[in-house]
Scaffold this motif. Sequence first.
Motif, PDB file in Angstrom:
ATOM      1  N   LYS A 111      31.120  32.319  38.867  1.00  0.00           N
ATOM      2  CA  LYS A 111      32.447  32.941  38.869  1.00  0.00           C
ATOM      3  C   LYS A 111      32.883  33.271  40.293  1.00  0.00           C
ATOM      4  O   LYS A 111      34.053  33.090  40.652  1.00  0.00           O
ATOM      5  CB  LYS A 111      32.437  34.209  38.017  1.00  0.00           C
ATOM      6  CG  LYS A 111      32.415  33.961  36.515  1.00  0.00           C
ATOM      7  CD  LYS A 111      32.447  35.278  35.750  1.00  0.00           C
ATOM      8  CE  LYS A 111      32.448  35.033  34.248  1.00  0.00           C
ATOM      9  NZ  LYS A 111      32.449  36.316  33.493  1.00  0.00           N
ATOM     10  N   GLU A 148      36.231  31.844  42.023  1.00  0.00           N
ATOM     11  CA  GLU A 148      37.291  32.718  42.535  1.00  0.00           C
ATOM     12  C   GLU A 148      37.631  32.369  43.981  1.00  0.00           C
ATOM     13  O   GLU A 148      38.804  32.405  44.372  1.00  0.00           O
ATOM     14  CB  GLU A 148      36.866  34.186  42.422  1.00  0.00           C
ATOM     15  CG  GLU A 148      36.697  34.700  40.998  1.00  0.00           C
ATOM     16  CD  GLU A 148      37.977  34.649  40.173  1.00  0.00           C
ATOM     17  OE1 GLU A 148      39.057  34.418  40.757  1.00  0.00           O
ATOM     18  OE2 GLU A 148      37.886  34.819  38.951  1.00  0.00           O
ATOM     19  N   ASN A 176      39.765  29.248  43.887  1.00  0.00           N
ATOM     20  CA  ASN A 176      41.121  29.575  43.445  1.00  0.00           C
ATOM     21  C   ASN A 176      41.919  30.221  44.571  1.00  0.00           C
ATOM     22  O   ASN A 176      43.111  29.920  44.762  1.00  0.00           O
ATOM     23  CB  ASN A 176      41.078  30.506  42.228  1.00  0.00           C
ATOM     24  CG  ASN A 176      40.513  29.826  40.985  1.00  0.00           C
ATOM     25  OD1 ASN A 176      40.502  28.596  40.901  1.00  0.00           O
ATOM     26  ND2 ASN A 176      40.049  30.610  40.037  1.00  0.00           N
ATOM     27  N   LEU A 194      41.608  38.759  45.248  1.00  0.00           N
ATOM     28  CA  LEU A 194      40.261  38.192  45.235  1.00  0.00           C
ATOM     29  C   LEU A 194      39.206  39.294  45.171  1.00  0.00           C
ATOM     30  O   LEU A 194      38.217  39.183  44.428  1.00  0.00           O
ATOM     31  CB  LEU A 194      40.052  37.330  46.480  1.00  0.00           C
ATOM     32  CG  LEU A 194      38.683  36.674  46.637  1.00  0.00           C
ATOM     33  CD1 LEU A 194      38.365  35.782  45.438  1.00  0.00           C
ATOM     34  CD2 LEU A 194      38.620  35.861  47.928  1.00  0.00           C
ATOM     35  N   LYS A 219      38.904  40.613  41.730  1.00  0.00           N
ATOM     36  CA  LYS A 219      38.283  39.652  40.814  1.00  0.00           C
ATOM     37  C   LYS A 219      36.789  39.508  41.077  1.00  0.00           C
ATOM     38  O   LYS A 219      36.021  39.205  40.170  1.00  0.00           O
ATOM     39  CB  LYS A 219      38.974  38.290  40.950  1.00  0.00           C
ATOM     40  CG  LYS A 219      40.398  38.281  40.406  1.00  0.00           C
ATOM     41  CD  LYS A 219      41.075  36.937  40.632  1.00  0.00           C
ATOM     42  CE  LYS A 219      42.490  36.949  40.076  1.00  0.00           C
ATOM     43  NZ  LYS A 219      43.191  35.658  40.333  1.00  0.00           N
ATOM     44  N   ARG A 220      36.362  39.714  42.327  1.00  0.00           N
ATOM     45  CA  ARG A 220      34.948  39.590  42.667  1.00  0.00           C
ATOM     46  C   ARG A 220      34.130  40.804  42.218  1.00  0.00           C
ATOM     47  O   ARG A 220      32.940  40.676  41.901  1.00  0.00           O
ATOM     48  CB  ARG A 220      34.783  39.410  44.187  1.00  0.00           C
ATOM     49  CG  ARG A 220      35.117  38.023  44.686  1.00  0.00           C
ATOM     50  CD  ARG A 220      35.114  37.971  46.216  1.00  0.00           C
ATOM     51  NE  ARG A 220      33.832  38.346  46.804  1.00  0.00           N
ATOM     52  CZ  ARG A 220      32.809  37.529  46.986  1.00  0.00           C
ATOM     53  NH1 ARG A 220      32.913  36.259  46.587  1.00  0.00           N
ATOM     54  NH2 ARG A 220      31.685  37.954  47.545  1.00  0.00           N
TER      55      ARG A 220
END
Length: 493
Positions: A211, A215, A218, A236, A239-240
Amino acid sequence: MPRNQRTAGRHRMARRTKVATGAIAFALAVGGIIVLNTTGTPDAARADGADKSFFIDITKVPRGNNVNLDLAKRGARGTFTVDCGRNENGHFNGDNFIAQPGVRNGAEHLHDYVGNLSTNADSNNKSLLRAGTTCKNGDKSAYFWPVIRINTEEEEANEAANEEKLAADRANAAKDEAAAQVDCPDIASELDELSEVPDQAMPAVDENLDKLDQESDNANNQLAQGKQPGQVLDELKNKRKPSIEKIADTMRQAGKPVAKNEDQLAGCAVKQNGEGGLDNGGDNSNVNAAGDAEKKKSDGKAADLPGVNDNNEIGDNEGEIQRAEKVDLTFTSGGARRVVAMPKFLRVLYGDAKQSTNGPANARPSWTCTGFEDRLTELYPICPRGSKVTRIHSFPNCWDGKNTDSANHRTHIVFSDRNGKCPRGFKNVPQLRITLVYDIPPEIQAAGQYAVDAFAQEKHNPRSDHDDFANVMSQRLMNQLVKCVNSGKRCRQ
């Protein structure tokens, strides 16, 4: 032996016929000439043979001088072997994006590639990450070494290089150099004990490592589409965080608490690739940019590139390329009790392509024959019948824990001692060992008619043999590699 039998199964090389005059012969002897393909069949190149004093009967080499075999008996006994093929797709060029970034044909000899499909002079982290690979497990790392040729003074014809594709490759590389990209902490290398998480917990760790990589991809796509870097970084980081927290929780449950600040591990930066296409964690001060001043603009035509003439020959490297019959890419402990993950985009060199100029410090014995692996020599081996010419390249394995490259491409990663121990401040990382086996006819060996591609000043000296590696494994793959090595397993992918 008939010619069609002798060359069966090898990569055939051809070139335009030379004009047999003294003036032309002299010009070819001193002129710079090159092969340009990054894929497909490279044009012919011909060469004077190596000095006969460079050859030795392998049975006359003393036993027991292969330090790699000694190290294999020490420390963690696990191995991780990657199947990336034998360069069946014909990826060759005279570039070296590590030692001479951005300089087309800077190597002045032809390299044989497996792994990353895009590797050329303009390769950088982003282009390597975006490319395909020949490795079955998806490893996008770049593995490359100088080719071996047989030179029997024969001449053949060949089609011109695909100039349109070369020009397109350079245009795409120029776009990559100008593009910004995110720079995030590499969790697999930041958390040294990650691979020691119990097997039953690893699927969850692997899922979150994947993942994190996704990310980052992306975010790079969003930057390429023009999205503001500040907004990309904020999104980011958010999301991390969940993936990093889950990895940290798993490690704590396994009794391996994370000493690093989780919030810092989640944070990333945006950086612009350096002029030479070599990116080193946002700090290019320790990257060798000596070749940048020599970078040439070109429309892709061979004759417009430095050191190249219409025959597409490179230096004095001539003859038929010998594709390795076997290519073995294996990572070991290098004698260490345990290893930690390599950082993504780590550059590592083996040997010294300019040992006659630089001295012997970095040159290493690389040559042997199958069945005689305990007898490494600095000379070209002449093998008994039934035995085959072999090159063994065991790379440096002690990383400074910070840099993915250095000014001389060596001080950031060095060799361990004979006990597998690293210098103070360095960490044991997996040691890459590349083994190349060649089916070179006995009469060619005995006549001294095979040699490694080299810079002209080396005169095909076998001591100039070398190898290059750039790690582009996903964090998940690297963590699996470390776990296999440290646990004593023998893994193949």
